[in-house]
Write an enzyme that holds these catalytic residues in place. Sequence first.
Site, PDB file in Angstrom:
ATOM      1  N   ARG A 121       1.914   1.362   0.964  1.00  0.00           N
ATOM      2  CA  ARG A 121       2.879   1.288   2.057  1.00  0.00           C
ATOM      3  C   ARG A 121       2.758   2.473   3.022  1.00  0.00           C
ATOM      4  O   ARG A 121       2.950   2.321   4.226  1.00  0.00           O
ATOM      5  CB  ARG A 121       4.302   1.240   1.481  1.00  0.00           C
ATOM      6  N   GLU A 122       2.416   3.633   2.490  1.00  0.00           N
ATOM      7  CA  GLU A 122       2.350   4.819   3.340  1.00  0.00           C
ATOM      8  C   GLU A 122       1.127   4.848   4.248  1.00  0.00           C
ATOM      9  O   GLU A 122       1.254   5.135   5.439  1.00  0.00           O
ATOM     10  CB  GLU A 122       2.382   6.088   2.484  1.00  0.00           C
TER      11      GLU A 122
END
Length: 265
Positions: A148-149
Amino acid sequence: SIWGKTGLDRFIGRSCAAALIAIVAAAGVPSRPARGQVIASPSFQTFVTSLWPEAQALGISRATFDQAFRGLTPDLTLPDLILPGTQRPSGAGQAEFTKTPADYINATQLARLADQGRALLRQHATTLQSVEQQIGVDRHVVLAIWGRETAYGGYKPTHSAIRALATQAFTGRRKEMFRTELLHALKMVELKVIAPEAMKASWAGAMGLTQFMPSEYFTLARDMDGDGRTDIWSSVPDALGSAANQLKEKGWVPGLPWGFEVRAP
């Protein structure tokens, strides 16, 4: 939020900015910058000067300090700034606070990340097992944070960390927080953690595969691959171990699921 920071980068050349500075200074009239322009303010140098006593107390040398700020101008295209003539922060801000849940939790994107994640779960099985055993955070959650990052490293931040943090500390909505982060970024340069030119970050100064703020590098980052240095930029074990340690220090409880489904009244 410590995660979810994104970066957008566009700016006009410094030669144009220098001409505008001269005009504004001569007229003595404040001017609101057009979107995309970077205009140095006389008060920015005052701000930089005010940092030195704190930097010195943190063990930063004068040479490192001067080199970091030589020729530096604030990037007024960044989000979340308080600009002259405005009452609200500029730009879109962090996605988790500005997008609708449907847009933020994009099913197509998450399906693509999940496919990549399954392959990486096998590829990094030994590292993820060590993370679970040593730190106590579930491997799937750690892997999801990485995905996600930075899309498992696919997202490459383009902002200079020093410039982004200096801008946010100078005229951002959370000046004190970013002032602290800027000082710790300078400490990273002083200790040669990473070369200044390679210190790329999101618009909010987050760095590495799992997007760490500079101050947390010194308190939460882990050397999981055992090579004697903590490299959250290119070492997958270090980045995943650091993300897990971050969760642990913020109250992660081993054995509990990451969330619970509820039916709201």
